[in-house]
Design a protein around this motif. Structure first.
Motif, PDB file in Angstrom:
ATOM      1  N   ASP A  76       0.849  -1.182   0.000  1.00 33.47           N
ATOM      2  CA  ASP A  76       0.000   0.000   0.000  1.00 33.47           C
ATOM      3  C   ASP A  76       0.892   1.242   0.000  1.00 33.47           C
ATOM      4  O   ASP A  76       2.099   1.161   0.226  1.00 33.47           O
ATOM      5  CB  ASP A  76      -0.842   0.067   1.280  1.00 33.47           C
ATOM      6  N   VAL A  77       0.288   2.384  -0.223  1.00 36.32           N
ATOM      7  CA  VAL A  77       0.893   3.664   0.141  1.00 36.32           C
ATOM      8  C   VAL A  77       0.117   4.164   1.343  1.00 36.32           C
ATOM      9  O   VAL A  77      -1.116   4.188   1.317  1.00 36.32           O
ATOM     10  CB  VAL A  77       0.776   4.687  -1.006  1.00 36.32           C
ATOM     11  N   GLN A  78       0.809   4.553   2.403  1.00 38.15           N
ATOM     12  CA  GLN A  78       0.116   5.062   3.587  1.00 38.15           C
ATOM     13  C   GLN A  78       0.872   6.240   4.174  1.00 38.15           C
ATOM     14  O   GLN A  78       2.106   6.260   4.163  1.00 38.15           O
ATOM     15  CB  GLN A  78      -0.022   3.960   4.658  1.00 38.15           C
ATOM     16  N   GLY A  79       0.117   7.210   4.665  1.00 39.89           N
ATOM     17  CA  GLY A  79       0.695   8.308   5.438  1.00 39.89           C
ATOM     18  C   GLY A  79       1.556   9.272   4.656  1.00 39.89           C
ATOM     19  O   GLY A  79       2.569   9.748   5.164  1.00 39.89           O
ATOM     20  N   VAL A  80       1.144   9.592   3.442  1.00 43.45           N
ATOM     21  CA  VAL A  80       1.953  10.492   2.615  1.00 43.45           C
ATOM     22  C   VAL A  80       1.461  11.933   2.755  1.00 43.45           C
ATOM     23  O   VAL A  80       0.263  12.199   2.710  1.00 43.45           O
ATOM     24  CB  VAL A  80       1.915  10.056   1.138  1.00 43.45           C
ATOM     25  N   THR A  81       2.421  12.831   2.901  1.00 41.20           N
ATOM     26  CA  THR A  81       2.133  14.269   2.952  1.00 41.20           C
ATOM     27  C   THR A  81       2.867  14.957   1.802  1.00 41.20           C
ATOM     28  O   THR A  81       4.067  14.735   1.614  1.00 41.20           O
ATOM     29  CB  THR A  81       2.607  14.863   4.287  1.00 41.20           C
ATOM     30  N   VAL A  82       2.134  15.753   1.035  1.00 44.00           N
ATOM     31  CA  VAL A  82       2.731  16.488  -0.081  1.00 44.00           C
ATOM     32  C   VAL A  82       2.334  17.951   0.071  1.00 44.00           C
ATOM     33  O   VAL A  82       1.168  18.308  -0.144  1.00 44.00           O
ATOM     34  CB  VAL A  82       2.261  15.943  -1.444  1.00 44.00           C
ATOM     35  N   GLN A  83       3.292  18.769   0.453  1.00 42.34           N
ATOM     36  CA  GLN A  83       2.970  20.176   0.720  1.00 42.34           C
ATOM     37  C   GLN A  83       4.103  21.096   0.255  1.00 42.34           C
ATOM     38  O   GLN A  83       5.269  20.696   0.207  1.00 42.34           O
ATOM     39  CB  GLN A  83       2.742  20.392   2.231  1.00 42.34           C
ATOM     40  N   ASP A  84       3.727  22.328  -0.077  1.00 41.08           N
ATOM     41  CA  ASP A  84       4.671  23.405  -0.373  1.00 41.08           C
ATOM     42  C   ASP A  84       5.622  23.067  -1.525  1.00 41.08           C
ATOM     43  O   ASP A  84       6.793  23.403  -1.499  1.00 41.08           O
ATOM     44  CB  ASP A  84       5.485  23.735   0.898  1.00 41.08           C
ATOM     45  N   ASN A  85       5.087  22.369  -2.533  1.00 42.70           N
ATOM     46  CA  ASN A  85       5.891  22.089  -3.731  1.00 42.70           C
ATOM     47  C   ASN A  85       5.404  22.968  -4.886  1.00 42.70           C
ATOM     48  O   ASN A  85       4.234  23.375  -4.925  1.00 42.70           O
ATOM     49  CB  ASN A  85       5.741  20.615  -4.134  1.00 42.70           C
ATOM     50  N   THR A  86       6.302  23.231  -5.808  1.00 43.01           N
ATOM     51  CA  THR A  86       5.957  24.002  -7.003  1.00 43.01           C
ATOM     52  C   THR A  86       6.181  23.121  -8.222  1.00 43.01           C
ATOM     53  O   THR A  86       7.264  22.536  -8.387  1.00 43.01           O
ATOM     54  CB  THR A  86       6.830  25.262  -7.115  1.00 43.01           C
ATOM     55  N   SER A  87       5.151  23.035  -9.045  1.00 39.34           N
ATOM     56  CA  SER A  87       5.234  22.209 -10.243  1.00 39.34           C
ATOM     57  C   SER A  87       4.855  23.043 -11.458  1.00 39.34           C
ATOM     58  O   SER A  87       3.900  23.821 -11.406  1.00 39.34           O
ATOM     59  CB  SER A  87       4.263  21.027 -10.113  1.00 39.34           C
ATOM     60  N   SER A  88       5.585  22.877 -12.535  1.00 39.81           N
ATOM     61  CA  SER A  88       5.203  23.574 -13.769  1.00 39.81           C
ATOM     62  C   SER A  88       5.671  22.792 -14.980  1.00 39.81           C
ATOM     63  O   SER A  88       6.564  21.936 -14.891  1.00 39.81           O
ATOM     64  CB  SER A  88       5.781  24.989 -13.796  1.00 39.81           C
ATOM     65  N   ASN A  89       5.028  23.085 -16.103  1.00 38.20           N
ATOM     66  CA  ASN A  89       5.334  22.475 -17.395  1.00 38.20           C
ATOM     67  C   ASN A  89       5.141  20.962 -17.383  1.00 38.20           C
ATOM     68  O   ASN A  89       5.941  20.208 -17.949  1.00 38.20           O
ATOM     69  CB  ASN A  89       6.758  22.804 -17.841  1.00 38.20           C
ATOM     70  N   ALA A  90       4.100  20.531 -16.729  1.00 40.63           N
ATOM     71  CA  ALA A  90       3.746  19.114 -16.754  1.00 40.63           C
ATOM     72  C   ALA A  90       2.247  19.009 -17.013  1.00 40.63           C
ATOM     73  O   ALA A  90       1.495  19.946 -16.760  1.00 40.63           O
ATOM     74  CB  ALA A  90       4.084  18.454 -15.425  1.00 40.63           C
ATOM     75  N   ARG A  91       1.846  17.874 -17.524  1.00 43.25           N
ATOM     76  CA  ARG A  91       0.419  17.683 -17.779  1.00 43.25           C
ATOM     77  C   ARG A  91      -0.362  17.612 -16.471  1.00 43.25           C
ATOM     78  O   ARG A  91      -1.452  18.147 -16.358  1.00 43.25           O
ATOM     79  CB  ARG A  91       0.246  16.407 -18.587  1.00 43.25           C
ATOM     80  N   TYR A  92       0.213  16.916 -15.502  1.00 45.88           N
ATOM     81  CA  TYR A  92      -0.394  16.837 -14.177  1.00 45.88           C
ATOM     82  C   TYR A  92       0.633  17.289 -13.143  1.00 45.88           C
ATOM     83  O   TYR A  92       1.804  16.910 -13.215  1.00 45.88           O
ATOM     84  CB  TYR A  92      -0.799  15.396 -13.836  1.00 45.88           C
ATOM     85  N   GLY A  93       0.190  18.068 -12.155  1.00 45.91           N
ATOM     86  CA  GLY A  93       1.089  18.412 -11.073  1.00 45.91           C
ATOM     87  C   GLY A  93       1.361  17.197 -10.199  1.00 45.91           C
ATOM     88  O   GLY A  93       2.507  16.834  -9.945  1.00 45.91           O
ATOM     89  N   ILE A  94       0.278  16.584  -9.732  1.00 45.31           N
ATOM     90  CA  ILE A  94       0.387  15.375  -8.911  1.00 45.31           C
ATOM     91  C   ILE A  94      -0.489  14.298  -9.536  1.00 45.31           C
ATOM     92  O   ILE A  94      -1.656  14.542  -9.838  1.00 45.31           O
ATOM     93  CB  ILE A  94      -0.055  15.655  -7.455  1.00 45.31           C
TER      94      ILE A  94
END
Lengths: 240, 334
Positions: free
Chosen positions: B60-78
């Motif tokens: 599984d994936v468990q307990g993931v935190t994704v914060q304060d990131n900058t994404s550009s020039n991609a079809r999807y950020g996350i």
């Protein structure tokens, strides 16, 4: 798709752009949108429009190179997030008589999408094909007795398209006397319908036994005419 | 940036640009700047790479935190994509928030994935379509375009350390996969070309194929009609043809798991030692034991069709509706 076929696609790459509107959009990626209609002018709903980038003359950084979107009831579609390049557009409308131009014929329409722009008014027109019915009489119900139960027991009915993909006939109904399959083919050209089974023994329309190695039935349906119903009979089984 | 089957991980403070690629030579198809997914089912080897190690995690994936990131020039950020390797597709998120996602679609979740979307901001879009598609199967069998499959050696150059291959095997087990958004059991058939023909596409010698004017091995697989029975494989007896007049000849067939080998002048499919199709949510995967009769580089193309007669559209590398997923080399090392 064969090599000769692709040569035609490349040659036609620029012509479609002339009748599409190009506008700058804020996204770094491009958009292709338009409508799908039948040759009779009716909007084609429930179609699946797919685009696939075709080869360019120079290597470039490739981004999203393929995509698909469904048409809405008025036949319009929109494919966002595409990188610039030349795309081939295909439309499949499962369960109808509309012919996918990428499956039969010279390979569908191509459009050139400039970088970061929206290519709108890409208006596609589909032709209808002939729906050929294959009636497989099976009074002893050998198909249902063995298919899915006896290893290797299967009846293959289908046709090879211009895109080199094989389209199996769809089972549309069955009764105590047999089954009805259907295949969509284009009008006005010879199409070879393949019949193969290593297990079932078959007779053709004329009552002649088909070889175990399989057989093809050539069919031509003139424009506007009703496709004939082809008859096959299951008369026994062998070893797979 | 990928978080694959992680537990209690944080992704914070990254600046990402055009980071949504996967694998050598594979072009962007919207993998996402940040990818969160399950991988590698338990009781198996953990990959990637050639240094596989045994592992038995639940994946599984468990307990993931994704914060304060900058994404550009991609079809999807996350991107939270589905996995076709048999892992769980269960994802538990602590928080996805406060990211600057300059993408046409900020956060996307594959419809295969079970995830607590209430912990994700902005609300994710779901990836869904109504047509089937072929899939690349990892780690065995298919690989991204331009990456050689794991062709085992049949001979080695003497006195070399590490050992250097002098020839590649002509036999292997190949996986072919299909996905249907309505469920894997909707897959009606899978068609495969293993073709040595090449064209003039600058993206690679096999791109825009298959090409039938050089030796090829062409097969059609029909899944079991009922659970607990066998699928059937058909082998085209044509192995090279004039493209203008090519017509397949599927006159030989065999039951997967029990039937006799199928042969033509290009290849043999050992039906009895092949593994019939296996299903995982929307993915269906077939393992075929194939032996090639001739040396060469075999480019692998797939096509699939589902129960409502919708078909795959291709991955953009093969010609037409075909997806090109990789190649297998047979014979002496060049």
């Amino acid at each position: 798709m064969n090599t000769a076929h692709f040569a035609l696609v490349f040659a036609g790459a620029c012509t479609s752009l002339c009748i599409a509107q190009v506008t700058q959009v804020s996204e770094a990626v491009g958009v292709i949108s338009g409508t799908v209609k039948g040759a009779d002018g009716s909007p084609v709903a429930s179609g699946l429009v797919s685009v696939s980038r075709i080869a360019d003359t120079a290597k470039s950084k490739l981004r999203r190179i393929s995509g698909a979107a469904a048409t809405v009831p008025n036949g319009s579609f929109r494919l966002p997030s595409l990188d610039s390049g030349t795309y081939r557009i295909c439309v499949q409308v499962p369960g109808t008589a509309w012919i996918d131009p990428c499956e039969w014929g010279p390979g569908g329409r191509t459009v050139a999408l400039p970088s970061g722009q929206a290519l709108s008014s890409v208006n596609l027109v589909l032709n209808k094909g002939a729906i050929v019915t294959l009636r497989v009489t099976d009074p002893r119900q050998l198909l249902s007795m063995h298919e899915g139960k006896t290893p290797g027991a299967h009846l293959l009915l289908g046709v090879s398209t211009d895109a080199l993909s094989f389209r199996m006939a769809s089972l549309v109904s069955q009764d105590t006397g047999g089954r009805n399959y259907q295949l969509l083919i284009p009008f006005d050209r010879k199409v070879n319908i393949a019949v193969s089974s290593a297990f079932f023994r078959l007779l053709d329309t004329n009552g002649i036994a088909l070889p175990k190695s399989g057989s093809v039935i050539p069919v031509i349906v003139p424009s506007g005419q009703q496709a004939p119903t082809l008859l096959l009979s299951v008369i026994g089984v062998g070893s797979p | 940036m990928g978080c694959f089957s992680v537990n209690n991980a944080s992704v914070t403070g990254n600046t990402l640009y055009d980071n949504d690629r996967f694998g050598q030579g594979n072009s962007d198809q919207g993998n996402g700047d940040i990818v969160i997914a399950t991988r590698f089912p338990g009781n198996a080897n953990c990959h990637p790479g050639s240094n596989a190690v045994p592992c038995d995690a639940m994946r599984d994936v468990q307990g993931v935190t994704v914060q304060d990131n900058t994404s550009s020039n991609a079809r999807y950020g996350i991107n939270l994509p589905g996995s076709s390797d048999g892992s769980t597709n269960n994802v538990g998120i602590n928080a996805i928030s406060g990211n600057r996602l300059n993408a046409p679609t900020a956060v996307v979740v594959d419809q295969h994935v079970t995830v607590n979307t209430y912990a994700i901001s902005p609300v994710p879009s779901q990836v869904a379509s109504s047509e089937p598609e072929t899939i690349a199967v990892f780690p065995q069998g298919n690989a991204p375009l331009g990456v050689a499959l794991g062709t085992p050696c049949t001979a080695y150059v003497p006195n070399t350390a590490p050992p250097v291959c002098s020839a590649y095997s002509n036999r292997g087990t190949f996986q072919f996969g299909a996905n249907d958004p309505g469920g894997a059991y909707n897959v009606n058939y899978i068609e495969v070309f293993l073709s040595t023909g090449t064209g003039f596409d600058v993206r690679g010698p096999g791109a825009s194929g298959p090409f039938v004017n050089a030796p090829f091995c062409h097969l059609l697989y029909v899944p079991p009609q009922q659970a607990g029975t066998n699928g059937v494989i058909y082998l085209d007896q044509v192995t090279q043809a004039d493209p203008a007049s090519y017509m397949p000849n599927f006159s030989t067939s065999s039951a997967i798991g029990s039937g006799a080998p199928l042969s033509n002048s290009a290849c043999t499919i050992y039906a009895a030692s092949s593994r019939d199709i296996h299903y995982s949510l929307n993915d269906a995967v077939l393992d075929l034991d194939i032996q090639f009769a001739q040396n060469g580089t075999y480019y692998m193309y797939e096509f699939t069709n589902n129960n409502v007669n919708a078909h795959s559209s291709g991955n953009g590398f093969g010609g037409g509706f075909w997806s090109l997923w990789g190649y297998w080399h047979v014979g002496p090392v060049q």
